[in-house]
Structure formats: C-alpha cells, structure tokens
Design a protein around this motif. Structure first.
Motif, mmCIF file in Angstrom:
data_model
loop_
_atom_site.group_PDB
_atom_site.id
_atom_site.type_symbol
_atom_site.label_atom_id
_atom_site.label_comp_id
_atom_site.label_asym_id
_atom_site.label_seq_id
_atom_site.Cartn_x
_atom_site.Cartn_y
_atom_site.Cartn_z
ATOM 1 N N GLY A 1 8.873 2.809 -3.335
ATOM 2 C CA GLY A 1 8.472 3.313 -4.390
ATOM 3 C C GLY A 1 9.205 4.531 -5.132
ATOM 4 O O GLY A 1 9.239 4.880 -6.204
ATOM 5 N N ALA B 1 2.773 6.037 -6.120
ATOM 6 C CA ALA B 1 2.407 6.369 -7.334
ATOM 7 C C ALA B 1 1.226 7.292 -7.293
ATOM 8 O O ALA B 1 1.240 8.149 -8.360
ATOM 9 C CB ALA B 1 1.949 4.902 -7.800
ATOM 10 N N ALA B 2 0.285 7.171 -6.445
ATOM 11 C CA ALA B 2 -0.947 8.194 -6.553
ATOM 12 C C ALA B 2 -0.422 9.499 -6.359
ATOM 13 O O ALA B 2 -0.963 10.334 -7.047
ATOM 14 C CB ALA B 2 -2.000 7.854 -5.407
ATOM 15 N N GLY C 1 0.764 -1.123 -0.147
ATOM 16 C CA GLY C 1 -0.020 -0.061 -0.069
ATOM 17 C C GLY C 1 0.868 1.046 0.067
ATOM 18 O O GLY C 1 0.295 2.398 -0.272
ATOM 19 N N GLU D 1 3.575 1.528 -1.549
ATOM 20 C CA GLU D 1 4.116 1.876 -2.904
ATOM 21 C C GLU D 1 3.009 2.410 -3.910
ATOM 22 O O GLU D 1 3.184 3.351 -4.748
ATOM 23 C CB GLU D 1 4.718 0.765 -3.565
ATOM 24 C CG GLU D 1 5.740 0.007 -3.213
ATOM 25 C CD GLU D 1 6.513 -1.174 -3.942
ATOM 26 O OE1 GLU D 1 6.358 -1.165 -4.922
ATOM 27 O OE2 GLU D 1 6.993 -2.100 -3.119
ATOM 28 N N VAL D 2 1.619 1.851 -3.511
ATOM 29 C CA VAL D 2 0.647 2.427 -4.413
ATOM 30 C C VAL D 2 0.278 3.907 -3.863
ATOM 31 O O VAL D 2 0.080 4.509 -4.822
ATOM 32 C CB VAL D 2 -0.576 1.490 -3.789
ATOM 33 C CG1 VAL D 2 -1.944 2.072 -4.589
ATOM 34 C CG2 VAL D 2 -0.425 0.080 -4.545
#
Length: 341
Positions: free
Chosen positions: A256, A230-231, A224, A226-227
C-alpha cells in the motif's frame, strides 16, 4: 478379511484372549501375546478401531480446533502438534471454528462426539466462563492454545502477546520515532487486543499519549494491510512508523505504501508480527516479532497426550516473543512524516 474368531482358532487361544491382546491388556503371557500377534499378521487381521475404543475407553486420537485452516500461523501450529501426536502412535483430528461463536461450539461438539482422548482448542469467541464450564462438565481433558483463561491456567499454552506489542513499539521508539501508527488485528480476538495493549504500554513508558487517529483495526489478512494504509493516509495525520498486527497485513501495508510512492524504511518504518517464512525474503526484509509457534504447538500436543492418559505433567505454558530486526525499520530521518496526498 480375517475375523477375530479365525485369529483365535489359528493361534489356538480363546476369542477373549485375542481381544485382550488387541486392547493392550497386560494380563496376557508374553508367549501367548506373540502367538496371537503372529496369527494376526499371517491372516491380515485388522482390529476394529471403534470396538477397541469402546473396550479401552481410548480412541487413540487427539482433537484440535483452530480459527482457520489456512495461513502460516495455524499451519505451523498444526504441523508441530500433529508431529508430536503421530510420534506417540496416535492421530490428530483437526477442524475449524471459522471465527464464529456457533462454529466454535459446533467444532468442539464434533470432536467430543468422536471420543477424542483430549482436545487442543484455539478459541477466539467462546467466553472464558463457557470454556471453564465446558472443562468442568466434560471428562475429556481440554488444552487451550494462544489464550490464557485464569481459571484453567494449567491447561493453557499461550504467547505473551502484550509483551510482543511492547517489543515492536519500543524498537521504533529506540530508533527515534514518536508518531507511531498501529494496525491491529480484529479486536474481538484476545491476541489482537493484547498486542494493542503492548503498543499503548510502550508509548506510555516514554510519556507519549495514545492517539486514536493513529490506530486502525485490521483483519489479519494481506488485503487488510492495504486497506489500513489507505485509511491512515486519508486521516491526514503525521506518522513516521507503523506497528502492524501480523506479517500478512504488514505485507499488504508495504504494498500500500509503495503504490503511493512511499519508501520503506526511508519514508515509513514498519514492524510486523509472527516472523512467517517469507518475512526475510521481502523487499525490504521485514523487521518483525518472532512467535515460537512450533514450540507451543509441540507443547500443546505433548500436554494433550499426557492429560489424555491421565498423567500429571510439568507444563511450559507461557512463551515469550522476540524481536527480529531486518531492513524495514530505520532511524527517524530528518524529513516530514507522510500524510495523505
């Protein structure tokens, strides 16, 4: 296996006397008690724990519900609560609420049916009113961990997570950062909401506005993080630092940023939360908010034992986090903040 009648015959006492010894009845002469205990040892007699619990109305067990059976936070909390309970000669029965309301309710009922002497509950989704009603309806004492329910304040062992979110953000502000992003935990959890509230209070304390574009809701898990990175980068908003809701997500966030060629802390300063064991061994070592998980796990176990015996006791129920400064944060560098490529 020997029976209670065989023990009574061997010790030359009645079956009722053996039962009193097994159940810890104080109205047995010490010489008689020793004779019964010696007979039990010689014959290898093992008392029926279920029958004993019916006789004494005590199961010699404490029940515990946690949100998840994995992860460093719950693991350490369970470890120290179990140690306190075992040191008292009792056992801890642990089950999980699996982060759903129905599973939380099922886990609580599972432990109540096993006649646990007290319950230690880490509940994320059960409403305060339902927990209060449960406490009032059941004779089994309930201790809440990592959550404050005002009507049950004397039965709560909790961390001031709002103060933790404030500490993390203030540290970055003191190092000159003004565009500070935030990766929260799942906001249905009270502790995640409290950490976000601390972040907002720290910004407000220096006159900075809250910017929703700098906030991403995460899941407390490493992927989460890393996600979330990215967001954030996809939004193309400038920031020089990030407050992350726990260390697992912080590890994912560091990965990330590195995958996108950004350096920690040269390009982005980052603060985690929990101070898990590996935090000091990362590259760079993680600046984080230390949570005294061992202490409030132990305190929850101690309180459960006392209330399970019907003993009033003084409670240390509010714990404060501390900031541990390591290598993942630095003073704001005179260079552009990272944005999406």
């Amino acid at each position: 296996m020997a029976t209670i009648r065989e023990v009574s015959k061997h010790a030359q006492v009645s079956v009722a006397t053996v039962s009193r010894v097994v159940n810890g009845n104080k109205w047995v002469a010490e010489a008689t008690r020793q004779r019964v205990l010696e007979a039990m040892a010689e014959l290898g007699y093992q008392p029926n724990s279920f029958a004993r619990s019916l006789a004494t109305n005590k199961s010699e067990t404490i029940g515990m519900v946690v949100g998840d059976l994995s992860g460093p936070f719950f693991g350490e909390m369970m470890q120290y609560a179990e140690q306190v309970v075992r040191d008292a000669g009792k056992h801890l029965i642990i089950t999980s609420g699996h982060s759903t309301l129905d599973e939380e309710r099922d886990a609580v009922q599972f432990l109540l049916k096993r006649r646990c002497d007290a319950l230690i509950l880490h509940l994320d989704l059960m409403p305060d009113a339902e927990i209060v009603e449960l406490s009032q309806r059941q004779s089994t004492p309930i201790i809440l961990v990592n959550r404050l329910v005002p009507d049950l304040a004397e039965q709560c062992v909790y961390l001031d997570n709002e103060a933790g979110g404030f500490l993390a953000t203030r540290h970055l502000l003191e190092r000159g950062h003004r565009r500070i992003a935030c990766v929260t935990g799942p906001l249905y959890k009270a502790d995640a909401r409290a950490r976000l509230a601390g972040y907002r209070r720290a910004l407000d304390s220096v006159g900075l506005d809250y910017d929703e574009q700098l906030v991403v809701e995460g899941d407390f898990l490493e992927p989460g993080g890393e996600v979330a990175v990215a967001a954030l980068l996809a939004r193309q908003v400038a920031f020089s630092a990030v407050v992350v809701g726990n260390d697992l997500m912080a590890i994912g966030a560091i990965n990330g940023f590195k995958q996108r060629g950004l350096n920690i802390p040269g390009d982005v300063s980052l603060v985690g939360y929990d101070d898990v064991l590996m935090a000091g061994y990362l590259e760079p070592p993680l600046t984080t908010v230390r949570v005294p998980v061992a202490e409030f796990g132990s305190e929850a176990g101690r309180l459960a034992l006392k209330l399970g015996e019907g003993i009033d006791c003084e409670i240390h129920n509010r714990f404060l986090p501390t900031l541990i400064e390591r290598g993942s944060t630095a003073d704001l560098a005179p260079q552009p903040s990272p944005t999406a490529a």
